[in-house]
Every structure is written in structure tokens, then in C-alpha cells.
Design a protein around this motif. Structure first.
Motif, PDB file in Angstrom:
ATOM      1  N   GLY A   1      69.869  42.131  29.441  1.00 42.83           N
ATOM      2  CA  GLY A   1      69.647  41.859  27.994  1.00 42.83           C
ATOM      3  C   GLY A   1      68.514  41.500  27.558  1.00 42.83           C
ATOM      4  N   ASP A   2      67.877  40.429  28.416  1.00 42.59           N
ATOM      5  CA  ASP A   2      66.684  40.122  28.022  1.00 42.59           C
ATOM      6  C   ASP A   2      65.761  39.870  29.249  1.00 42.59           C
ATOM      7  OD1 ASP A   2      66.184  36.908  28.688  1.00 42.59           O
ATOM      8  OD2 ASP A   2      68.506  37.226  28.249  1.00 42.59           O
ATOM      9  N   ASN A   3      64.610  39.861  28.945  1.00 44.07           N
ATOM     10  CA  ASN A   3      63.568  39.928  30.212  1.00 44.07           C
ATOM     11  C   ASN A   3      63.211  38.388  30.561  1.00 44.07           C
ATOM     12  OD1 ASN A   3      63.583  42.539  30.237  1.00 44.07           O
ATOM     13  ND2 ASN A   3      61.381  43.098  30.061  1.00 44.07           N
ATOM     14  N   ASP A   4      63.745  37.522  29.973  1.00 44.51           N
ATOM     15  CA  ASP A   4      63.348  36.110  30.522  1.00 44.51           C
ATOM     16  C   ASP A   4      64.353  36.089  31.693  1.00 44.51           C
ATOM     17  OD1 ASP A   4      61.394  35.382  28.701  1.00 44.51           O
ATOM     18  OD2 ASP A   4      63.106  34.638  27.160  1.00 44.51           O
TER      19      ASP A   4
ATOM     20  N   GLY B   1      56.003  39.153  27.281  1.00 45.18           N
ATOM     21  CA  GLY B   1      57.050  39.713  26.179  1.00 45.18           C
ATOM     22  C   GLY B   1      56.186  40.569  25.115  1.00 45.18           C
ATOM     23  N   THR B   2      56.968  41.215  24.364  1.00 42.19           N
ATOM     24  CA  THR B   2      56.777  42.136  23.666  1.00 42.19           C
ATOM     25  C   THR B   2      55.584  41.390  22.396  1.00 42.19           C
ATOM     26  OG1 THR B   2      58.757  43.243  23.581  1.00 42.19           O
ATOM     27  CG2 THR B   2      57.224  43.929  21.905  1.00 42.19           C
ATOM     28  N   SER B   3      55.796  40.268  22.006  1.00 43.26           N
ATOM     29  CA  SER B   3      54.896  39.692  21.090  1.00 43.26           C
ATOM     30  C   SER B   3      53.694  39.600  21.603  1.00 43.26           C
ATOM     31  CB  SER B   3      55.459  38.315  20.623  1.00 43.26           C
ATOM     32  OG  SER B   3      55.715  37.617  21.781  1.00 43.26           O
TER      33      SER B   3
ATOM     34  N   VAL C   1      56.747  41.351  35.229  1.00 45.92           N
ATOM     35  CA  VAL C   1      57.979  41.673  34.663  1.00 45.92           C
ATOM     36  C   VAL C   1      57.554  41.808  33.097  1.00 45.92           C
ATOM     37  CG1 VAL C   1      60.153  41.143  33.596  1.00 45.92           C
ATOM     38  CG2 VAL C   1      59.581  40.555  36.201  1.00 45.92           C
ATOM     39  N   THR C   2      57.660  43.136  32.505  1.00 44.72           N
ATOM     40  CA  THR C   2      57.117  43.292  31.313  1.00 44.72           C
ATOM     41  C   THR C   2      58.179  43.810  30.275  1.00 44.72           C
ATOM     42  OG1 THR C   2      55.324  44.524  30.003  1.00 44.72           O
ATOM     43  CG2 THR C   2      56.347  45.813  31.947  1.00 44.72           C
ATOM     44  N   SER C   3      58.143  43.420  29.108  1.00 42.06           N
ATOM     45  CA  SER C   3      58.883  43.965  28.146  1.00 42.06           C
ATOM     46  C   SER C   3      57.905  44.904  27.268  1.00 42.06           C
ATOM     47  CB  SER C   3      59.351  42.889  26.929  1.00 42.06           C
ATOM     48  OG  SER C   3      60.066  41.903  27.626  1.00 42.06           O
ATOM     49  N   GLY C   4      58.483  45.286  26.020  1.00 40.34           N
ATOM     50  CA  GLY C   4      57.530  46.219  25.316  1.00 40.34           C
ATOM     51  C   GLY C   4      57.930  47.524  25.216  1.00 40.34           C
ATOM     52  N   ALA C   5      58.831  47.995  26.192  1.00 43.62           N
ATOM     53  CA  ALA C   5      59.092  49.488  26.002  1.00 43.62           C
ATOM     54  C   ALA C   5      59.462  50.166  24.796  1.00 43.62           C
ATOM     55  CB  ALA C   5      60.192  49.891  27.345  1.00 43.62           C
ATOM     56  N   ILE C   6      60.364  49.340  24.185  1.00 42.55           N
ATOM     57  CA  ILE C   6      60.708  49.945  22.722  1.00 42.55           C
ATOM     58  C   ILE C   6      59.867  49.698  21.661  1.00 42.55           C
ATOM     59  CG2 ILE C   6      62.663  49.299  20.821  1.00 42.55           C
ATOM     60  CD1 ILE C   6      64.558  48.533  23.175  1.00 42.55           C
ATOM     61  N   GLY C   7      59.134  48.621  21.762  1.00 41.57           N
ATOM     62  CA  GLY C   7      58.114  48.306  20.865  1.00 41.57           C
ATOM     63  C   GLY C   7      56.847  49.150  21.065  1.00 41.57           C
TER      64      GLY C   7
ATOM     65  N   ILE D   1      58.013  45.610  36.663  1.00 41.76           N
ATOM     66  CA  ILE D   1      59.339  45.760  36.493  1.00 41.76           C
ATOM     67  C   ILE D   1      59.718  45.620  35.021  1.00 41.76           C
ATOM     68  CG2 ILE D   1      61.552  44.699  37.117  1.00 41.76           C
ATOM     69  CD1 ILE D   1      60.245  43.651  39.753  1.00 41.76           C
ATOM     70  N   ASN D   2      60.613  46.581  34.462  1.00 43.40           N
ATOM     71  CA  ASN D   2      61.304  46.140  33.374  1.00 43.40           C
ATOM     72  C   ASN D   2      62.662  46.562  33.464  1.00 43.40           C
ATOM     73  OD1 ASN D   2      61.838  45.833  30.488  1.00 43.40           O
ATOM     74  ND2 ASN D   2      60.752  47.454  29.770  1.00 43.40           N
ATOM     75  N   GLU D   3      63.570  46.274  32.522  1.00 41.72           N
ATOM     76  CA  GLU D   3      64.926  46.815  32.537  1.00 41.72           C
ATOM     77  C   GLU D   3      64.998  48.477  32.249  1.00 41.72           C
ATOM     78  OE1 GLU D   3      67.553  44.490  30.336  1.00 41.72           O
ATOM     79  OE2 GLU D   3      69.526  45.363  31.435  1.00 41.72           O
ATOM     80  N   ASN D   4      66.005  49.048  32.648  1.00 37.95           N
ATOM     81  CA  ASN D   4      65.853  50.312  32.663  1.00 37.95           C
ATOM     82  C   ASN D   4      66.715  50.701  31.181  1.00 37.95           C
ATOM     83  OD1 ASN D   4      65.726  53.085  32.830  1.00 37.95           O
ATOM     84  ND2 ASN D   4      67.036  53.267  34.952  1.00 37.95           N
ATOM     85  N   ASP D   5      66.030  50.312  30.190  1.00 35.08           N
ATOM     86  CA  ASP D   5      66.466  50.319  28.973  1.00 35.08           C
ATOM     87  C   ASP D   5      67.142  51.677  28.519  1.00 35.08           C
ATOM     88  OD1 ASP D   5      65.979  47.731  28.408  1.00 35.08           O
ATOM     89  OD2 ASP D   5      64.003  48.306  27.766  1.00 35.08           O
ATOM     90  N   ALA D   6      66.471  52.800  28.817  1.00 32.78           N
ATOM     91  CA  ALA D   6      66.940  54.279  28.578  1.00 32.78           C
ATOM     92  C   ALA D   6      68.265  54.523  28.869  1.00 32.78           C
ATOM     93  CB  ALA D   6      65.919  55.291  29.217  1.00 32.78           C
TER      94      ALA D   6
HETATM   95  N1  GLU Z   1      63.400  45.495  28.106  1.00 34.06           N
HETATM   96  C1  GLU Z   1      63.250  45.582  26.648  1.00 34.06           C
HETATM   97  C2  GLU Z   1      61.956  46.121  26.491  1.00 34.06           C
HETATM   98  O1  GLU Z   1      60.916  46.569  27.475  1.00 34.06           O
HETATM   99  C3  GLU Z   1      62.558  44.012  26.348  1.00 34.06           C
HETATM  100  C4  GLU Z   1      63.890  42.990  26.682  1.00 34.06           C
HETATM  101  C5  GLU Z   1      63.207  41.562  26.289  1.00 34.06           C
HETATM  102  O2  GLU Z   1      61.980  41.505  25.530  1.00 34.06           O
HETATM  103  O3  GLU Z   1      63.489  40.385  26.528  1.00 34.06           O
HETATM  104  O4  GLU Z   1      61.358  46.571  25.142  1.00 34.06           O
END
Ligand code: GLU
Length: 374
Positions: A153-156, A18-20, A54-60, A139-144
Motif C-alpha cells: 500500500g505505501d512505501n513507508d 518518496g515521489t515528492s 526503497v523508492t517510490s515514483g513508478a507511477i509518477g 526496492i519498490n512494490e511490484n505495482d504492475a
Molecule cells: N509504489 C508506488 C510507486 O512507486 C508508491 C507508493 C508510495 O509512494 O508510498 O509509484
């Protein structure tokens, strides 16, 4: 053999971060953590395991790159940030994986990729081919490009859906908390870390996400949802801290780290996994206790057991099956449109044959087109 012992032999593992974990509380990139995570993953791959990240963090990370201190409210701005951050994120993973002798590849997914059977199979085949070639899918969600309707919605949830899609043996969700507690550890010094949650009962759900939740702040509710998806698909799931070194290695050695959710006995077949979790849910039907009992013994859903229905679904849509007190017990492909269900609910098949203009189905949802969630 218990789940912690079994995981030692696991071949295919999905790890979600996760981003954190990837950023410092100040919002800056935690290079130490990303490097150590990548090194541990590379080492697991060197042991002969297939690894999917599976990684978050794109926006952060996009915020870091653009020098923003505050997350913007506008969806478009967040999407633009994700486009920038995703590139930097991949650059970092690629740099570290390359240093540790591994090749990574990027896969960006949307909900649509899971809701369309041919896209689902295609996505699955791509990831499996990458694994066969020794590539680590990142892998991430294609947020763009995702809009609300096609957002997972969430990466969990994304990580559990991916784990189900590729028949992973294990899913490790790295979080800012070291597992599930029986009370809020910040408020209650007596709070105990639960080493294993054998079954996701209503009490567990309440603990994770209910009002005044014990550990809800760390996004535990979506992790419990992920555990439902993963365990129903035969995947052993772990929640553990992403903030310390060696967590992945220790879990894979069978040590008691974090919380484990053992998989449901029956491994669901691929198509069933798709049916239950990928497709967009178009409606809900409520069934009576007799129907629930019959489902447990292997029956299909008949009109007689339906109490009520909600939604504008059509024949062929995926619907949720709930008890009168909102417990989800199954998902499946329904054979009739919502309007017809309204007319035939509670009736025996022999009493509604004249109302059916198209094909007459004895079952409203056939057993073979349904996944039980209980
Ligand atoms: N896909 C979002 C990102 O990479 C994160 C979604 C999530 O943290 O659950 O910023």
C-alpha cells in the motif's frame, strides 16, 4: 550512547525516498535530486556501509513518460503507468549509480512475499546476498501486478518491513517535511521540530494522523506506522527532508537532523519480525487488562483473558491483539479457529476442554509465537 551517536557505526542502512522528492511540483523528473541522492548513497557505500534504497515514483515517472498531467483513477491504468515508470526510474538510478562506481539491482515485492514464510526467507536471502556482493538493492512494490489484497500500500510501510526483514541498523525516510513537529508548522509559527521521539504514544499518533492533524498532510501517519514496525524490530528510524543536500551524510555523522525514533531495546528475532509484520492479519482479539499485565511479564494469552473476537481466522492464522480501547499490544499465531474462540473466551482451560475436538492448547497464543507491540 544515544541513537544519533550509535548510527555513526551503523553498517546496514535502508533509505526510503518518496515521489515528492523525485519529482518537481510541476510533475517533471527532478534529475538534480535523483543524482544527488544517488551520489550520497554511493558515498555511504564507499564508506563500507550496506545500502538499500526503497523508492517510490513508478507511477509518477510513468505519467511523465506518457505525458499525462493527471493521475488516472483506474487501477489498471495506474498499473500500466507503473510498468513504464519503473523502467525509467531504474534506468536513472542505474545510470547515476554506474557513474558513481556502484552496481544496483532491482527487487520488486508484494505483500505475499512477506506473508509466506518460505518466500520471506528467500527474499531476505536474496537481498543479503546482493549486499554481500556489493550490489545496492533498489526496492519498490511490484505495482504492475499487485491487487488490493496483496498490496502493501505505501512505501513507508514497505521500507520498514524491508528494514526489519534484513535486520537493518537504520532506516532513513526522506520526506517533503524535515521531521515530526509538535504542531502544524504551516499554521503555527511556534511549531517545534521534535528531534527525538523516544516512544510512540497515543499523543504522537494523534499529532501525526488524527483529525485536524498537525502534520498529517505529508503522509505522517504511515511514517509513524513505519516507525512502530522499525523500532519494534530493533531498527533506528529517522524522518528527514529529502529536498536538501547532505541530509544522509549528516545523519550518518550523528548530527541533529530530522526526527529520530530510537529502537525498542529487545531486538526481535527474524521469525518474530515475519510473524508480526509480514503475514496477513486474519482477525482481532480483544483482551482484558489482566491479560495485558500478564503479557508484560512474559505470559502467553489464555482464553480467560479474551473479551471478544472479530474475523474469520483459523487455527494458525495471525491475529492482532487489542485492548478494549483499541490499542494494539501484540500480534501472534492463534491456536484455535474463530468459532471456537467465541465459545471459550473468558473461560478457564479446565472449563472448556470438552469443547476442543483437535489438539488441546492451554495457550490461545503462545508466547513464542507472538510479538509484543508495547
Ligand atoms: N509504489 C508506488 C510507486 O512507486 C508508491 C507508493 C508510495 O509512494 O508510498 O509509484
Amino acid at each position: 550512547m544515544n541513537s544519533r551517536e550509535q548510527i555513526k557505526n551503523a553498517k546496514r542502512i535502508v533509505v526510503k525516498v518518496g515521489t515528492s522528492t523525485l519529482l518537481y511540483p510541476s510533475g517533471k523528473i527532478n534529475l538534480y535530486r535523483i543524482e544527488h541522492l544517488t551520489r550520497e548513497l554511493a558515498d555511504l557505500a564507499s564508506q563500507g556501509r550496506e545500502i538499500i534504497l526503497v523508492t517510490s515514483g513508478a507511477i509518477g515517472v510513468g505519467m511523465v513518460r506518457m505525458g499525462l498531467a493527471k493521475r488516472p483513477d483506474s487501477v489498471q491504468e495506474k498499473q500500466a503507468l507503473a510498468s513504464v515508470g519503473q523502467v525509467l526510474l531504474m534506468h536513472l538510478y542505474d545510470k547515476f549509480f554506474t557513474e558513481y562506481g556502484q552496481i544496483a539491482g532491482q527487487v520488486l515485492l508484494t505483500k505475499e512475499n512477506f506473508s509466506n514464510h518460505s518466500q520471506y526467507i528467500n527474499g531476505r536471502n536474496t537481498v543479503l546476498t546482493m549486499l554481500k556482493k556489493g550490489i545496492i538493492p533498489v526496492i519498490n512494490e511490484n505495482d504492475a501486478v499487485t491487487t488490493a489484497e496483496v498490496k502493501i500500500g505505501d512505501n513507508d510501510t514497505l521500507s520498514a518491513t524491508v528494514a526489519a526483514m534484513v535486520d537493518a541498523d537504520g532506516l532513513i525516510i526522506l520526506s517533503d517535511i524535515d521531521g515530526v513537529y509538535d504542531a502544524n508548522p504551516q499554521k503555527n509559527p511556534e511549531a517545534r521540530l521534535l528531534s527525538e521521539i523516544p516512544e510512540i504514544t497515543q499523543a504522537v499518533e494523534k499529532m501525526a494522523g488524527g483529525a485536524g492533524s498537525a502534520v498529517g498532510t505529508g503522509g505522517m501517519a504511515t511514517k509513524i506506522e513505519a516507525a512502530k514496525i522499525a523500532t519494534a524490530a530493533g531498527v533506528t528510524m529517522f524522518i528527514a527532508s529529502g529536498g536538501s543536500d547532505g541530509t544522509l551524510r549528516r545523519i550518518m555523522q550523528g548530527e541533529t537532523v530530522g526526527t529520530v525514533f530510537p529502537p525498542k531495546d529487545a531486538h526481535l528475532r527474524v521469525r518474530k519480525g515475519w510473524l508480526a509484520f509480514g503475514r496477513r492479519i486474519s482477525g482481532v482479539i480483544f483482551v482484558d487488562s489482566g491479560c495485558v499485565k500478564a503479557l508484560k511479564t512474559g505470559s502467553s494469552i489464555l482464553a480467560a483473558g479474551i473479551l471478544a473476537s472479530e474475523g474469520e481466522y483459523r487455527a494458525g492464522s495471525t491475529v492482532r491483539v487489542l485492548t478494549a480501547d483499541y490499542q494494539e499490544i501484540a500480534r501472534g499465531t492463534i491456536n484455535y479457529d474463530a468459532e471456537l474462540i467465541e465459545k471459550i473466551k473468558g473461560k478457564k482451560t479446565s472449563d472448556f476442554t470438552e469443547l476442543v475436538t483437535g489438539t488441546l492448547h492451554e495457550e490461545v497464543i503462545h508466547r513464542d509465537n507472538m510479538v509484543l507491540m508495547i
